[in-house]
Design an enzyme around this catalytic site. Structure first.
Site: not given
Ligand code: ACM
Length: 617
Positions: A192, A267, A336
């Site tokens: 991440d 991410h 995201e």
């Molecule tokens: C997430 O909570 N962005 C998978």
């Protein structure tokens, strides 16, 4: 299962004449207690089929030693005594599914039958739970017959080891504890913005640089200043490929499959910090930092979908990941993803024009579909977060459905034919705090009580039978932003993962919140504490709700708990409540500014959780 069996399983008596209480978690399909009991002592012999001996014997021996301090003789093959033995048997029995088992405890013997290793392992975990807690040495296990099969074969827990790295030993401890509750999937969120946690031989900078970040201890997660290039980077860690092999082998003997997640194209701050050439090369980077994120803010964290280098690089990474992890699944994230930088890139625009991509969601689909091909080339099934459904989707992938409300992937994905794993952020994101925020450690300002995790039904009622069959299972997800320490991490995991285990394993018809919380109180909190696990008892916290009636100069107070069947006592004079204090029997009036103290007590008068304290103003 019929109601009579449930009633029998809860209330039948043992030889001692005392009520036998069914405290199994997850609740089995059927439990029938019988009179009498099996005496488990140092003379008890254990027999394990030769084929499973290597994997099972050390688990059986070590758990019976750890749980009740017995040193049992563990033998391979056929039973060679006439009584006082435990036997594991592989059988073909139409009533036993994969991972299911039958556990029969009688005066002379304990028999665990299953069709596969997983079932033998699960049957043994139920035997451990049948042994009374708190006794060391010889003990009597009540006679019973358990027949049990799982509802889902995906009974997962996600550990985010990127936001705060967790050691190999700690991960293995959690696998050991959770496998006792029949959790069989460990989803490791390995990468991440705040850290890349797995050695990739071809790209050493991923862990030389990407696994480490600057220290910002004591500063709120979302307020942290980005790191500068010359600051020391001392916070982090990673797993070598040998560490991963060790975790996988440890998990396998516990019927746990490890699912790796490499989260792209968003991410990815730790990834682009390590290899900035993955960032779109035609964007002005004068003000772009290529340092691993130190907290919540992580701008410029996407890889470039318009550069062939991105796909070559990720193919190399996926090849190493695929070779390392035996699971048929490989999770590529896809959630995201900010399109802010892609919108600045002429390369992205050109790619969109050349491929007739109408918008940036379709550009994301283009990226995901190419990654899907790379994953398929490795003979793996790709999992993506539900954002991968946007744009043109990704036929052939498996969806992990986390969003709810405005987005409805829990319905949309199985309807569109996708195998789907449920991890609803409203019901299964156990990174949210689990009691009144004023009484819990730091976390997101959002509460997910144990009972909400427990009462969740993962299969939406709108689905047809055929669509519902695409739901592979359920998963509790622990994101690690607010859990820097091991003890806090465990506090968030337990007991909510046990609730999720019951959602994932048990037929909804045999579930009961009252039974579950009672099983925690009387059995599992003690078992977990015995095993040095830090559990939260927040389910017993009293939530104060009050308003000030200025007209009559009174505070009007309501007290609530999610636990049922217990009694709240409270004081208004500053003393700690006991069962001799005021009993809460409904809302009451109090003098404004009094100090309210309230606690939840069981029938024997024990205070169950922490005392809630609040000034009524
Ligand atoms: C997430 O909570 N962005 C998978």
């Amino acid at each position: 299962m019929n109601k009579i069996l449930i009633v029998i399983s809860i209330f039948l008596c043992s030889i001692t004449g005392e009520a036998q209480e069914n405290t199994f978690i997850p609740q089995p399909e059927s439990v029938v207690f019988n009179t009498g009991g099996f005496q488990l002592n140092n003379e008890t012999k254990v027999y394990i089929p030769s084929k499973n001996y290597t994997d099972l014997q050390s688990i059986v021996a070590s758990k019976l030693k750890q749980d009740i301090d017995l040193n049992l003789s563990i033998n391979k093959g056929k039973v060679r005594v006439s009584s006082n033995y435990i036997v594991f048997q592989k059988v073909k029995d139409a009533s036993i599914d994969s991972e299911g088992y039958i556990l029969e405890i009688t005066d002379k013997k304990v028999v665990i039958k299953a069709k596969d290793y997983a079932g033998l392992f699960n049957g043994f975990q139920s035997l451990r739970q049948a042994i009374p807690v708190g006794i060391k040495g010889t003990t009597v296990v009540p006679n019973m017959l358990i027949t049990d099969n799982p509802r889902f074969h995906w009974r997962g827990v996600l550990l985010d080891v990127s936001r705060h790295f967790q050691t190999k030993e700690f991960v293995m401890k959690q696998i050991d504890v959770l496998s006792a509750y029949k959790i069989n999937i460990f989803h490791l969120h390995l990468t991440d913005d705040q850290g890349w946690r797995i050695e990739i031989k071809k790209y050493p900078k991923l862990t030389e640089k990407g696994a480490w970040r600057a220290k910002r201890d004591g500063i709120a997660w979302w307020s942290r200043e980005a790191a500068t290039a010359d600051e020391p980077k001392t916070v982090g860690g990673f797993y070598t490929q040998d560490d991963i092999r060790e975790i996988i082998a440890f998990a396998k003997t516990r019927n746990v499959e490890i699912i790796p997640e490499i989260d792209v194209p968003g991410h990815s701050k730790a990834l682009v910090a390590s290899y900035p050439e993955l960032f779109c090369s035609d964007i002005d980077t004068t003000n772009v930092s290529f340092e691993v994120a130190v907290g919540g803010k992580a701008p410029n964290n996407t890889v470039c979908p318009a550069s062939e280098y991105t796909y070559e690089f990720l193919e190399d990474v996926i090849e190493e990941i695929a070779a390392l992890f035996p699971s048929k699944y490989l999770h590529i994230g896809g959630d995201e993803c900010s399109k802010k930088d892609w919108k600045k890139s002429a390369m992205c625009k050109q790619l969109m024009d050349e491929n007739g991509l109408e918008d940036y969601e379709e550009l994301q689909s283009y990226f995901i579909q190419r990654i899907h091909k790379i994953v398929e080339k490795q003979n793996k099934t790709m999992i993506g977060w539900d954002e991968v459904l946007s744009g043109n989707g990704v036929p052939g992938a498996t969806i992990m459905a986390w969003r709810r409300g405005k987005y409805t992937p829990e319905v949309q994905a199985p309807r569109a034919g996708y195998p789907t794993i449920m991890t609803s952020y409203l019901h299964s994101y156990i990174s949210r705090v689990q009691g009144p925020t004023s009484m819990e450690p730091e976390g997101p300002n959002s509460v997910l009580p144990l009972s909400v995790v427990y009462n969740h039904e993962p299969v939406p009622s709108e689905l047809t039978e055929e669509e519902a069959a695409r739901v592979l299972g359920n998963q509790a997800s622990l994101w690690g932003e607010f859990t820097p320490t091991e003890s806090h991490f465990e506090y968030m995991l337990y007991p909510r993962t046990l609730a999720s285990a019951e959602v994932s394993w048990s037929d909804p018809k045999v579930k009961s919140w009252e039974r579950f919380q009672y099983a925690l109180e009387t059995s599992h909190f003690k078992r977990l504490e015995r095993d040095n696990v830090n559990v939260a008892k927040s389910l017993f916290t009293v939530y104060p709700v009050f308003g000030i009636d200025q007209l009559h100069s009174k505070a009007i107070v309501y007290l609530e708990t999610e636990a049922v069947g217990y009694t709240i006592y409270y004081t208004l004079d500053g003393s700690d409540p006991t069962i001799d204090s005021n009993k809460y029997e409904g809302n009451f009036k109090a003098t404004p500014k009094s100090l309210l103290k309230a606690g939840l007590f069981n029938k024997t008068g024990d205070l169950l959780g922490e005392i809630t304290e609040v000034r009524l103003k």
